[in-house]
Design a protein around this motif. Structure first.
Motif, PDB file in Angstrom:
ATOM      1  N   VAL A 386       1.133  -1.465  -0.227  1.00 14.92           N
ATOM      2  CA  VAL A 386      -0.014  -0.057   0.105  1.00 14.92           C
ATOM      3  C   VAL A 386       0.704   1.419   0.358  1.00 14.92           C
ATOM      4  CG1 VAL A 386      -1.362   1.347   1.579  1.00 14.92           C
ATOM      5  CG2 VAL A 386      -1.473  -1.415   1.187  1.00 14.92           C
ATOM      6  N   ALA A 387       2.035   0.985   0.567  1.00 14.84           N
ATOM      7  CA  ALA A 387       2.944   2.482   0.887  1.00 14.84           C
ATOM      8  C   ALA A 387       3.102   2.545  -0.325  1.00 14.84           C
ATOM      9  CB  ALA A 387       3.568   2.249   1.643  1.00 14.84           C
ATOM     10  N   GLU A 402      -9.493   8.556   3.165  1.00 16.40           N
ATOM     11  CA  GLU A 402      -9.720   8.710   4.416  1.00 16.40           C
ATOM     12  C   GLU A 402      -9.206   7.526   5.135  1.00 16.40           C
ATOM     13  OE1 GLU A 402     -13.273   9.807   6.549  1.00 16.40           O
ATOM     14  OE2 GLU A 402     -13.838   9.319   3.953  1.00 16.40           O
ATOM     15  N   LEU A 403      -9.699   6.076   4.462  1.00 17.71           N
ATOM     16  CA  LEU A 403      -9.296   4.981   5.301  1.00 17.71           C
ATOM     17  C   LEU A 403      -7.176   4.679   5.708  1.00 17.71           C
ATOM     18  CD1 LEU A 403     -11.026   1.878   3.652  1.00 17.71           C
ATOM     19  CD2 LEU A 403     -11.539   2.594   5.706  1.00 17.71           C
ATOM     20  N   ILE A 404      -6.901   5.614   4.783  1.00 12.72           N
ATOM     21  CA  ILE A 404      -5.324   5.455   4.969  1.00 12.72           C
ATOM     22  C   ILE A 404      -5.042   7.051   6.358  1.00 12.72           C
ATOM     23  CG2 ILE A 404      -2.984   5.622   4.187  1.00 12.72           C
ATOM     24  CD1 ILE A 404      -4.362   4.322   1.278  1.00 12.72           C
ATOM     25  N   THR A 405      -5.521   7.888   5.497  1.00 11.60           N
ATOM     26  CA  THR A 405      -5.148   8.629   7.007  1.00 11.60           C
ATOM     27  C   THR A 405      -5.515   8.468   8.438  1.00 11.60           C
ATOM     28  OG1 THR A 405      -7.109   9.744   5.689  1.00 11.60           O
ATOM     29  CG2 THR A 405      -5.071  10.488   4.853  1.00 11.60           C
ATOM     30  N   ASP A 406      -6.597   7.790   8.124  1.00 10.82           N
ATOM     31  CA  ASP A 406      -6.945   6.965   9.230  1.00 10.82           C
ATOM     32  C   ASP A 406      -6.236   6.128  10.337  1.00 10.82           C
ATOM     33  OD1 ASP A 406      -9.421   8.856   8.974  1.00 10.82           O
ATOM     34  OD2 ASP A 406     -10.913   6.669   8.928  1.00 10.82           O
ATOM     35  N   VAL A 407      -5.406   5.995   9.135  1.00 13.49           N
ATOM     36  CA  VAL A 407      -4.143   5.127  10.408  1.00 13.49           C
ATOM     37  C   VAL A 407      -3.080   5.748  10.513  1.00 13.49           C
ATOM     38  CG1 VAL A 407      -2.731   2.948  10.120  1.00 13.49           C
ATOM     39  CG2 VAL A 407      -4.944   2.920   9.266  1.00 13.49           C
ATOM     40  N   GLY A 442     -11.341  -6.487   8.594  1.00 14.09           N
ATOM     41  CA  GLY A 442     -12.874  -6.863   7.112  1.00 14.09           C
ATOM     42  C   GLY A 442     -12.584  -5.137   5.810  1.00 14.09           C
ATOM     43  N   THR A 443     -12.645  -4.110   6.245  1.00 14.64           N
ATOM     44  CA  THR A 443     -12.849  -2.772   6.335  1.00 14.64           C
ATOM     45  C   THR A 443     -11.189  -3.021   4.735  1.00 14.64           C
ATOM     46  OG1 THR A 443     -14.219  -2.456   7.073  1.00 14.64           O
ATOM     47  CG2 THR A 443     -12.634  -0.360   6.140  1.00 14.64           C
ATOM     48  N   TYR A 444     -10.195  -2.896   6.078  1.00 17.47           N
ATOM     49  CA  TYR A 444      -8.740  -2.527   5.473  1.00 17.47           C
ATOM     50  C   TYR A 444      -8.306  -3.703   4.553  1.00 17.47           C
ATOM     51  CZ  TYR A 444      -7.971   1.037   7.918  1.00 17.47           C
ATOM     52  OH  TYR A 444      -8.297   2.548   8.161  1.00 17.47           O
ATOM     53  N   LEU A 445      -8.422  -4.880   4.897  1.00 20.02           N
ATOM     54  CA  LEU A 445      -8.897  -6.321   3.945  1.00 20.02           C
ATOM     55  C   LEU A 445      -8.893  -5.406   2.329  1.00 20.02           C
ATOM     56  CD1 LEU A 445      -7.541  -8.549   2.944  1.00 20.02           C
ATOM     57  CD2 LEU A 445      -9.481 -10.155   4.122  1.00 20.02           C
ATOM     58  N   GLY A 446     -10.874  -5.269   1.783  1.00 16.65           N
ATOM     59  CA  GLY A 446     -11.299  -4.974   1.852  1.00 16.65           C
ATOM     60  C   GLY A 446      -9.999  -3.705   0.862  1.00 16.65           C
ATOM     61  N   LEU A 447      -9.563  -2.949   1.394  1.00 15.98           N
ATOM     62  CA  LEU A 447      -8.457  -2.172   0.443  1.00 15.98           C
ATOM     63  C   LEU A 447      -8.072  -2.335   0.418  1.00 15.98           C
ATOM     64  CD1 LEU A 447      -8.165   1.450   0.946  1.00 15.98           C
ATOM     65  CD2 LEU A 447      -7.007   1.207   3.183  1.00 15.98           C
ATOM     66  N   TRP A 448      -6.919  -3.581   0.744  1.00 18.69           N
ATOM     67  CA  TRP A 448      -5.655  -3.904   0.277  1.00 18.69           C
ATOM     68  C   TRP A 448      -6.141  -4.653  -1.428  1.00 18.69           C
ATOM     69  CZ3 TRP A 448      -3.997  -8.888  -0.951  1.00 18.69           C
ATOM     70  CH2 TRP A 448      -3.360  -9.269  -0.838  1.00 18.69           C
ATOM     71  N   LEU A 449      -6.823  -5.342  -1.328  1.00 21.72           N
ATOM     72  CA  LEU A 449      -7.496  -5.661  -2.568  1.00 21.72           C
ATOM     73  C   LEU A 449      -7.994  -5.416  -3.316  1.00 21.72           C
ATOM     74  CD1 LEU A 449      -9.951  -8.874  -0.715  1.00 21.72           C
ATOM     75  CD2 LEU A 449      -7.426  -8.921  -1.889  1.00 21.72           C
ATOM     76  N   THR A 450      -8.952  -3.593  -3.488  1.00 21.05           N
ATOM     77  CA  THR A 450      -8.724  -2.665  -4.306  1.00 21.05           C
ATOM     78  C   THR A 450      -7.752  -2.039  -4.914  1.00 21.05           C
ATOM     79  OG1 THR A 450     -11.297  -2.320  -2.846  1.00 21.05           O
ATOM     80  CG2 THR A 450     -10.502  -0.506  -3.951  1.00 21.05           C
TER      81      THR A 450
END
Length: 601
Positions: A386-387, A402-407, A442-450
């Motif tokens: 992802v990086a 937004e999902l990334i900047t939340d972390v 689950g949400t971040y797995l979805g982000l990784w797959l996307t």
């Protein structure tokens, strides 16, 4: 009796010099796969030459003329190209040696190319008699065996290994300690809480010998040496156990002696034997596990004493490295299948091992206050991928961003990202909000797959840069190039018992030979061992009579697989367990080849 073997050794030596000359001339590294192709080509050409006989004067004259032409050509190549090829060497002596190697290598290359038409002719006519080893097989049956009992083979091998490691211990006294070692030491002395980030089982072993040494000597540095010596003894015995199994499997003198030479004289083994890393005793546990699996495969029915010992080893395997636990889990279906003639006993042993590990890692460690590794530690590869997408400034949707900047704070990600080192990004996550990922897996797995679907090339490149060295040989990294004790505030300091310029330079040269000598350099390359495991597994499954032996290679392959999906960096020591079991793995392949050849002839 050994005539065929001597001729074969001469052929191997000539092929090696050809390879070395070409490697220096072309400027490739000793880990480049081309070196293996060079060696194979000139070895095969050497075998073709055995079938060529010139009894007439014309044939002998042709050889003389070809030799003269080879001298002229090799001299010209060395003068016009070779001189530039060795300019990278700092030492004038090394440059001179490089020139001589290039000249000798190119001369033998031109000499052997004379047999290229014969090789091409045989290939097109499908005549591969030049590769036949019938004579060697017949000689193999009449060869001498080691004149020692099994116990003496184990003991002598262990003593030789220990004596070969001893100079490194005296030079590195009381042992080599890096940042990881110091973290474990701080747990032992109570500076930091106990953690299973570095396996607590290993920390406890260090603690036992350290406290024993402290009680005897009252000196913290001498106390560390108690563990180092214990580790040297343990690894020496493990090496002896593998040499013994090689003797039992292959027989003769050559195979067990070569195995012993690998364990005792290849320098990185001595360096690791005196280094306080979990990878070292873990490798010994894997070696003992492989030896036991060989013993079990050669028995008609299961023996409870073997199963109890396997239970102990599998529990230790799972506790001394986290990827050992995952490798064990991956191997369970294969163990049950290949040992199905003792299915009930194996199933009971496997279930007991799994249950024991779960209890120890769960309730036992929890009640003891042992901290488990955080979830971020297992995310080296996906975080790196992802990086890589962010570093390449790819287009992301507002939701994904937004999902990334939340972390994490992405402000300095370009500066922090290192393609071959995942810890920077992991620390960036830890400095942010790692709990967001853990609570929304689950949400971040979805982000990784996307992001994988959008930018697969970035993901693949990030994977290759991070862990590609475990499958591709030509990656630069140091092996065994560690010294002393890292600077610390606890009073631990290196206090060498031997030293001087000669010792320091000698150790430096021994370590550097792994990056200077082709073929030998492959012994210092994790990727080379990966392919050996793959080829060995295919050989056992395809041609082996005893398919149970495949479990050994499957265990090695499972450990490699865990590195390919979770390793934070390319590091030879992470694959050291696979390396140390390799003499046994290769010996199994030798027997398979011998059985196949015996059938054919």
């Amino acid at each position: 009796m050994y005539g065929l073997m001597i001729n074969e050794l001469k052929n191997v030596l000539v092929a090696f010099i050809c390879t070395w000359g070409l490697q220096l001339l072309t400027g490739i590294t000793v880990r480049n796969p081309l070196t293996l192709l060079y060696f194979a080509l000139f070895w095969i050409l050497g075998r073709c030459k055995k079938n060529e006989k010139y009894d007439d004067k014309k044939g002998k004259m042709a050889d003389i003329l070809w030799g003269a032409a080879s001298i002229i050509l090799s001299g010209s190549v060395t003068f016009f190209i070779g001189r530039k090829a060795v300019l990278g060497f700092d030492s004038g002596l090394f440059r001179l040696v490089g020139i001589l190697i290039i000249f000798a290598g190119m001369f033998l290359v031109f000499v052997r190319l004379k047999d290229l038409p014969s090789l091409i002719k045989n290939i097109f006519s499908k005549d591969y008699s030049f590769l036949a080893v019938k004579g060697m097989m017949q000689e193999e049956k009449s060869r001498k065996e080691l004149p020692f009992s099994d116990l003496k083979v184990l003991g002598i091998s262990a003593v030789i290994c220990f004596l070969c490691y001893l100079p490194y211990f005296l030079y590195e006294y009381p042992g080599i300690m890096t940042a990881d070692s110091l973290v474990q030491y701080e747990q032992i002395i109570g500076v930091t809480p106990w953690s299973n980030h570095h396996p607590v089982a290993h920390t406890l072993v260090i603690s036992f010998f350290y406290k024993l040494g402290l009680a005897v000597t009252g000196d913290i540095n001498k106390a560390i040496s108690f563990y180092t010596v214990a580790q040297m003894i343990f690894m020496s015995l493990c090496c002896g156990a593998v040499v013994l199994r090689v003797k039992r499997i292959v027989g003769g003198i050559v195979a067990p002696v070569l195995s012993l030479i690998f364990f005792a004289l290849v320098p990185f083994n001595a360096v690791f034997a005196v280094t306080l890393w979990k990878d070292v005793p873990f490798a010994g546990i894997v070696m003992l596990t492989g030896c036991l699996l060989v013993d079990m495969a050669q028995k008609d029915r299961g023996v409870w004493s073997d199963l109890i010992m396997l239970f102990v080893l599998l529990v230790l395997l799972s506790l001394f490295r986290s990827n050992g636990w995952y490798a064990f889990l991956l191997c369970i279906p294969f163990m049950l299948y290949f040992y199905r003639d003792n299915l009930i006993k194996i199933a009971v042993m496997v279930a007991a091992s799994v249950l024991a590990v779960i209890i120890i890692k769960g309730p036992v460690m929890t009640s003891a206050g042992v901290i488990q590794p955080d979830f971020t530690e297992s995310l080296s590869l996906p975080l790196q991928q992802v990086a890589r997408v962010l570093v390449n400034d790819r287009a992301l949707s507002d939701e994904d961003m937004e999902l990334i900047t939340d972390v994490i704070d992405t402000t300095y990600i370009h500066e922090l990202y290192a393609p071959d080192f995942a810890d920077n990004i992991k620390e960036l996550v830890r400095a942010g909000h790692p709990e967001v990922i853990e609570n929304n897996k689950g949400t971040y797995l979805g982000l990784w797959l996307t992001l994988f679907a959008k930018y697969p090339a970035d993901y693949i490149k990030a994977w290759f840069d991070l862990v590609g060295g475990y499958v591709y040989t030509d990656f630069p990294y140091d092996v065994g190039n560690v010294d002393g004790i890292m600077a610390n505030d606890h009073g631990l300091v290196p206090t060498p018992l031997i030293g001087g310029k000669a010792v320091i330079k000698g150790k430096e040269i021994l370590i550097k030979l792994g990056s200077f000598v082709p073929i030998y350099g492959m012994l210092w390359c994790a990727g080379a061992y990966t392919w050996l495991v793959i080829f060995a597994l295919i050989a056992v499954l395809k041609n082996g009579r005893n398919k149970k032996l495949a479990v050994i290679m499957i265990l090695q392959a499972a450990m490699i697989a865990t590195l390919l999906v979770a390793a934070p960096v390319i590091d030879f020591r992470y694959e050291y367990a696979v390396v140390m079991l390799m003499p046994l793995t290769v010996s199994i392949c030798v027997i398979i080849k011998s059985e196949k050849t015996a059938k054919e002839y």
